[in-house]
Design an enzyme around this catalytic site. Sequence first.
Site, PDB file in Angstrom:
ATOM      1  N   GLY A 213       0.797  -1.211   0.000  1.00 49.25           N
ATOM      2  CA  GLY A 213       0.000   0.000   0.000  1.00 49.25           C
ATOM      3  C   GLY A 213       0.830   1.261   0.000  1.00 49.25           C
ATOM      4  O   GLY A 213       2.035   1.249  -0.271  1.00 49.25           O
ATOM      5  N   GLY A 233      -0.046   7.608 -11.500  1.00 46.82           N
ATOM      6  CA  GLY A 233      -1.271   7.439 -10.738  1.00 46.82           C
ATOM      7  C   GLY A 233      -2.053   8.735 -10.658  1.00 46.82           C
ATOM      8  O   GLY A 233      -1.947   9.605 -11.526  1.00 46.82           O
ATOM      9  N   GLU A 255       3.611  11.077 -13.503  1.00 50.65           N
ATOM     10  CA  GLU A 255       2.667  11.028 -14.633  1.00 50.65           C
ATOM     11  C   GLU A 255       1.295  10.807 -14.048  1.00 50.65           C
ATOM     12  O   GLU A 255       0.995   9.744 -13.526  1.00 50.65           O
ATOM     13  CB  GLU A 255       3.077   9.908 -15.604  1.00 50.65           C
ATOM     14  CG  GLU A 255       2.353  10.000 -16.936  1.00 50.65           C
ATOM     15  CD  GLU A 255       1.090   9.164 -16.953  1.00 50.65           C
ATOM     16  OE1 GLU A 255       0.001   9.753 -16.714  1.00 50.65           O
ATOM     17  OE2 GLU A 255       1.177   7.969 -17.205  1.00 50.65           O
ATOM     18  N   LEU A 256       0.422  11.840 -14.141  1.00 57.70           N
ATOM     19  CA  LEU A 256      -0.785  11.874 -13.323  1.00 57.70           C
ATOM     20  C   LEU A 256      -2.085  11.969 -14.111  1.00 57.70           C
ATOM     21  O   LEU A 256      -3.142  12.106 -13.517  1.00 57.70           O
ATOM     22  CB  LEU A 256      -0.700  13.064 -12.339  1.00 57.70           C
ATOM     23  CG  LEU A 256       0.607  13.156 -11.549  1.00 57.70           C
ATOM     24  CD1 LEU A 256       0.603  14.398 -10.674  1.00 57.70           C
ATOM     25  CD2 LEU A 256       0.841  11.910 -10.725  1.00 57.70           C
ATOM     26  N   GLY A 257      -2.047  11.918 -15.420  1.00 58.40           N
ATOM     27  CA  GLY A 257      -3.308  11.915 -16.175  1.00 58.40           C
ATOM     28  C   GLY A 257      -3.809  13.308 -16.468  1.00 58.40           C
ATOM     29  O   GLY A 257      -3.157  14.106 -17.130  1.00 58.40           O
ATOM     30  N   CYS A 289      -5.007   7.012 -18.789  1.00 56.01           N
ATOM     31  CA  CYS A 289      -4.653   8.392 -18.491  1.00 56.01           C
ATOM     32  C   CYS A 289      -4.795   9.307 -19.702  1.00 56.01           C
ATOM     33  O   CYS A 289      -4.918  10.518 -19.543  1.00 56.01           O
ATOM     34  CB  CYS A 289      -3.234   8.463 -17.944  1.00 56.01           C
ATOM     35  SG  CYS A 289      -1.993   7.724 -19.040  1.00 56.01           S
ATOM     36  N   GLU A 383     -10.265  13.749 -14.039  1.00 61.38           N
ATOM     37  CA  GLU A 383     -10.153  12.486 -14.748  1.00 61.38           C
ATOM     38  C   GLU A 383     -11.127  11.484 -14.120  1.00 61.38           C
ATOM     39  O   GLU A 383     -11.002  11.146 -12.940  1.00 61.38           O
ATOM     40  CB  GLU A 383      -8.717  11.984 -14.634  1.00 61.38           C
ATOM     41  CG  GLU A 383      -8.406  10.739 -15.415  1.00 61.38           C
ATOM     42  CD  GLU A 383      -6.942  10.356 -15.267  1.00 61.38           C
ATOM     43  OE1 GLU A 383      -6.311  10.035 -16.273  1.00 61.38           O
ATOM     44  OE2 GLU A 383      -6.431  10.377 -14.136  1.00 61.38           O
ATOM     45  N   VAL A 384     -12.110  11.014 -14.895  1.00 61.82           N
ATOM     46  CA  VAL A 384     -13.135  10.123 -14.352  1.00 61.82           C
ATOM     47  C   VAL A 384     -12.597   8.710 -14.176  1.00 61.82           C
ATOM     48  O   VAL A 384     -12.916   8.014 -13.227  1.00 61.82           O
ATOM     49  CB  VAL A 384     -14.382  10.116 -15.256  1.00 61.82           C
ATOM     50  CG1 VAL A 384     -15.441   9.168 -14.710  1.00 61.82           C
ATOM     51  CG2 VAL A 384     -14.944  11.522 -15.391  1.00 61.82           C
ATOM     52  N   PHE A 385     -11.784   8.259 -15.106  1.00 62.58           N
ATOM     53  CA  PHE A 385     -11.243   6.908 -15.109  1.00 62.58           C
ATOM     54  C   PHE A 385     -12.359   5.871 -15.170  1.00 62.58           C
ATOM     55  O   PHE A 385     -12.353   4.853 -14.471  1.00 62.58           O
ATOM     56  CB  PHE A 385     -10.321   6.654 -13.914  1.00 62.58           C
ATOM     57  CG  PHE A 385      -8.953   6.172 -14.326  1.00 62.58           C
ATOM     58  CD1 PHE A 385      -8.164   6.927 -15.173  1.00 62.58           C
ATOM     59  CD2 PHE A 385      -8.460   4.958 -13.883  1.00 62.58           C
ATOM     60  CE1 PHE A 385      -6.906   6.497 -15.566  1.00 62.58           C
ATOM     61  CE2 PHE A 385      -7.196   4.501 -14.268  1.00 62.58           C
ATOM     62  CZ  PHE A 385      -6.429   5.279 -15.115  1.00 62.58           C
TER      63      PHE A 385
END
Length: 488
Positions: A213, A233, A255-257, A289, A383-385
């Site tokens: 985690g 993420g 790298e975060l979308g 992403c 970002e909905v993902f």
Amino acid sequence: MTSIPPFLSPERWSQHLFCGGWQPAPERLDIVEPATGKRLATTGQARPQDVAQAAALAQQAQPAWAAQAPRERAAVFHRAAALLQQHFDELALWVTRETGGALFKGQHEVREAIAFCLQAAAMPMQAQGQVLPSVPGRLSLAQRVPHGVVAVISPFNFPLILTLRVAAPALATGNAVLIKPDPRTPVSGGHLIAQLFEAAGLPAGVLGVLPGGADVGEALITAPEVGMVSFTGSAGAGRRVGELAARHLKKASLELGGTNSLVILDDADLDLAASNAAWGAWLHQGQICMASNRVLVHESIAPALIERLVAKATHLPVGDGATGQFPLGPLIDARQRDRVHQTVQEAVQAGAQLLAGGTYEGLFYRPTVLTGTRAGMRVHDEEVFGPVLNLNTFRNDDEAAELANAHRGGLAAAVITRSLERGMALAQRLRAGMVHVNDQTVNDDATNPFGGPGIAGNGSVHGGPADWEAFTTWRWLTVKQAAPAYPF
């Protein structure tokens, strides 16, 4: 015809971690197949205290790995690529089942993994510095040298690709690598890679895999042996990673979308435009992403495009992608499904129009079409993902650029038009790290720089020509025949 023995060995992972070899772990981690809800396998789960041992081993093993002859290092990646190709079908099916994707998505991950290994195999054979101008009698060199130990924290959506695109070039440039895969996909994002490089001849200790985690991730970031952290993420988690890395003076690649816009001009072919929008928004249930979560269309063709998109959303089958019969599979887990559904419901309550989808059965969420979304709605701003397409209209190219750039950051943007001149002019105005003319936003090759501005990341870029800059640092080296005499 002789059958190929299975490559994956679940008995190695069962309550084990990969740390200088396969080591027993005191805690277990069950992997649940999203499409069926059944237990797929069990691995070991790392604790923060396990990080110290893995980091110490990595630091100890790294200098000898970096000192290996370039051809020997390159050969490891060639062997890894050959193993991926030899066991292609088995590995593609595993990735499909663990991630809840369609079978073609699992196959794509393995194909790209092969490409990343071949790309990495070329790196040790490339020039690794420059000869600088200097005074007579002195050789002045600018060298690319590894960071030492690189930590990779990777996500669940494309775990094999998004781990290897960092781990492979980081290893190829002489670093040791510690991977913390998402605990929902610890094999595709970790143990598969460990078994692959172990079989390919990577020396023990150079690679470690520690599923766990956020506490394990924080332990990796703060470990004194780690010189660089790569995180893929959410923006929220990325901020925490960036803060910790900065506090401990570590290089961080985030790298975060973000939100990505697909702009469809009034001269576009409607059938092609609808196909691009559907693929960009709903591929892998929108858990990408680079997903085309904002579709901006000229008001004159909007009704016809909406009709086509609603028809596609209504008729696209959703089911277990591992069967090869369904293009859309489940979301990764109930928490993600509930987040997607709440975001859609909030938008409708705030005045957006739900034209298709917005329902689910188990983890299977129907492809969704919303119109009338606006700034201030989560579905529009974040970002909905999930498989959610937001459609808005514009009147002219200036307004299209303004709407597309009205975000806090985006990885990708795209324009669809019959006019290359018009498309190129608009593309130059779009604020995104990757821009495509006459395609949708979900595009990536092993050879392209990858990254974006704002909440899409921290301005760092890796991939292709950017890998040397990302995974090494500069060192200045000068050499003289003899030490000079100074006046002191």
